[in-house]
Design an enzyme around this catalytic site. Structure first.
Site, PDB file in Angstrom:
ATOM      1  CE  LYS A   1      -3.867  -2.163   2.450  1.00 46.77           C
ATOM      2  NZ  LYS A   1      -4.813  -2.061   3.596  1.00 46.77           N
ATOM      3  N   GLY A   2       0.422   2.277  -0.671  1.00 53.14           N
ATOM      4  CA  GLY A   2       1.209   3.498  -0.745  1.00 53.14           C
ATOM      5  C   GLY A   2       0.333   4.722  -0.820  1.00 53.14           C
TER       6      GLY A   2
ATOM      7  CG  PHE B   1       0.847   8.412  -5.324  1.00 56.46           C
ATOM      8  CD1 PHE B   1       0.314   9.691  -5.311  1.00 56.46           C
ATOM      9  CD2 PHE B   1       2.183   8.251  -5.016  1.00 56.46           C
ATOM     10  CE1 PHE B   1       1.103  10.784  -5.004  1.00 56.46           C
ATOM     11  CE2 PHE B   1       2.983   9.328  -4.703  1.00 56.46           C
ATOM     12  CZ  PHE B   1       2.440  10.606  -4.691  1.00 56.46           C
ATOM     13  N   GLY B   2      -1.849   4.626  -4.177  1.00 52.98           N
ATOM     14  CA  GLY B   2      -2.662   3.470  -4.531  1.00 52.98           C
ATOM     15  C   GLY B   2      -2.145   2.207  -3.882  1.00 52.98           C
ATOM     16  CG  ASN B   3      -4.045   0.079  -2.120  1.00 52.92           C
ATOM     17  OD1 ASN B   3      -3.327   0.678  -1.331  1.00 52.92           O
ATOM     18  ND2 ASN B   3      -5.374   0.212  -2.128  1.00 52.92           N
TER      19      ASN B   3
ATOM     20  CG  ASP C   1      15.735   6.500  -5.575  1.00 51.54           C
ATOM     21  OD1 ASP C   1      16.561   6.713  -4.661  1.00 51.54           O
ATOM     22  OD2 ASP C   1      14.512   6.453  -5.373  1.00 51.54           O
TER      23      ASP C   1
END
Length: 368
Positions: free
Chosen positions: A108-109, A111-113, A223
């Site tokens: 989960k984050g 901006f969405g899943n 990154d």
């Protein structure tokens, strides 16, 4: 792109002149290491209903890598390889969310899943990343997602997470990703505290091979860190987040992106940088694998900056001379003095300790 959504606002931007809302935020902020780690939730749910699909074409077929003759390195079995290439063999078609059985959340984050999913018609297992357009627009990071899709969908390497396809509706964007059964490398590192030399060297060989593949195609990642890496069926490393990546034909950039602990001196000082920033990140990553924390970790950002630009590198006594030699050759202030990726793969410490699952697939020229 990892299963944990990791797009964050930044001064990073592309020079696209698109007429859409995909704008870059004007305020520049120093990059920080932000961990978004939540446990899996074993529930069965569907994220959407009544959706409109966009026509999306599937990627070309990928041929599994051939067996390696190098002692101690075993090629991935064809059963697993076919799992990773099955989607590429399906006929071109439209997709909607109704084409999938949605399983447990993988992450989960903001901006969405991300969900474990199975495509109903052909029973393909994948990770389905569901992002909300409103959240992406609110934070001004749509350009990162577009860049991520453009880059990752064209990469074919056993140590890079595949993006099979994507589609969208009025409210959401769906990314069809390769499922990495062994999960997040960051969690594995947290669990063990640090890795032994064999596992660290194996990961370093896999990372170097994948980055060399990217650099040949003029893709700079910028990154590399444990949070952006996953593990495949055999525990092999997979680069899984290209949110900060750029496809730079000149291989030279000036924006400061990435994570504070992993930023090289030239990016902190605002100098023009090229693909050699990934060499620095590889050195930081190797240190964190073996020690359990980044080499320049400090109580304050200013102290971390100071240690990075001065390459204030301190080794604990338990590190071997070989590992210290590799790290020291990657963490050089002057980018041109850093050990090339081929040198990483051929380094005596790596060759002596690596137990790589997949053979190298790097090619010196673009496939036709």
């Amino acid at each position: 792109m990892s299963y944990k959504e990791n797009l964050i606002p930044s001064s990073c931007s592309s020079s696209s002149s698109s007429s859409s809302k995909f704008a870059t935020p004007s305020s520049a902020t120093a990059a920080q290491r932000v961990l978004r780690k939540q446990p899996y939730v074993s529930i069965f749910t569907t994220p959407s209903d009544n959706l409109l699909a966009q026509r999306a074409q599937l990627a070309p077929r990928v041929t599994p890598a051939a067996s390696s003759s190098v002692p101690g390195r075993v090629a991935l079995g064809t059963d697993v390889a076919s799992h990773n290439t099955a989607l590429a063999e399906a006929p071109k078609r439209k997709f909607t969310i109704d084409d999938f059985d949605i399983g447990r959340p993988l992450g989960k984050g903001k901006f969405g899943n991300v969900y474990l999913a199975r495509e109903k018609q052909n029973k393909f297992i994948m990770a389905l990343k569901v992002l909300f357009k409103s959240q992406l627009e609110k934070e001004g990071v749509e350009h990162q997602l577009r860049r991520e899709i453009e880059i990752q969908s064209h990469l074919r390497h056993p140590n890079i997470l595949r993006m099979y396809n994507y589609f969208h509706d009025r409210k959401r964007i769906y990314l069809m990703l390769e499922f990495a059964p062994r999960g997040e490398l960051y969690k594995e590192l947290q669990k063990h505290g640090r890795f032994d030399e064999q596992r660290s060297a194996t990961f370093m060989e896999e990372l170097a091979d994948a980055l060399q593949y990217c650099h040949e195609r003029k893709v700079i990642h910028r990154d590399i860190k444990p949070e952006n890496l996953l593990m495949g069926y055999k525990g092999e490393l997979k680069i899984a987040d290209f949110g900060w990546s750029v496809h730079a034909p000149s291989l030279r950039r000036r924006t400061m992106c990435g994570t504070l602990d992993y930023l090289p001196p030239e990016m902190i000082e605002g100098k023009t940088h090229d693909e050699k920033v990934d060499l620095w990140c590889a050195g930081v990553l190797c240190y964190e694998f073996l020690v359990g924390m980044p080499p320049f970790d400090s109580p304050s950002h200013s102290e971390t900056h100071r240690r990075i630009v001065n390459v204030d590198l301190k080794f604990p006594p338990f590190l071997s001379e070989g590992s210290k030699d590799l790290i020291s050759k990657l963490l050089r202030y002057h980018p041109a003095q850093r050990l090339p990726l081929k040198g990483v793969m051929e380094h005596p410490w790596v060759k002596a300790n690596s137990r790589r699952v997949l053979p190298p697939v790097y090619q010196s020229s673009h496939p036709k």
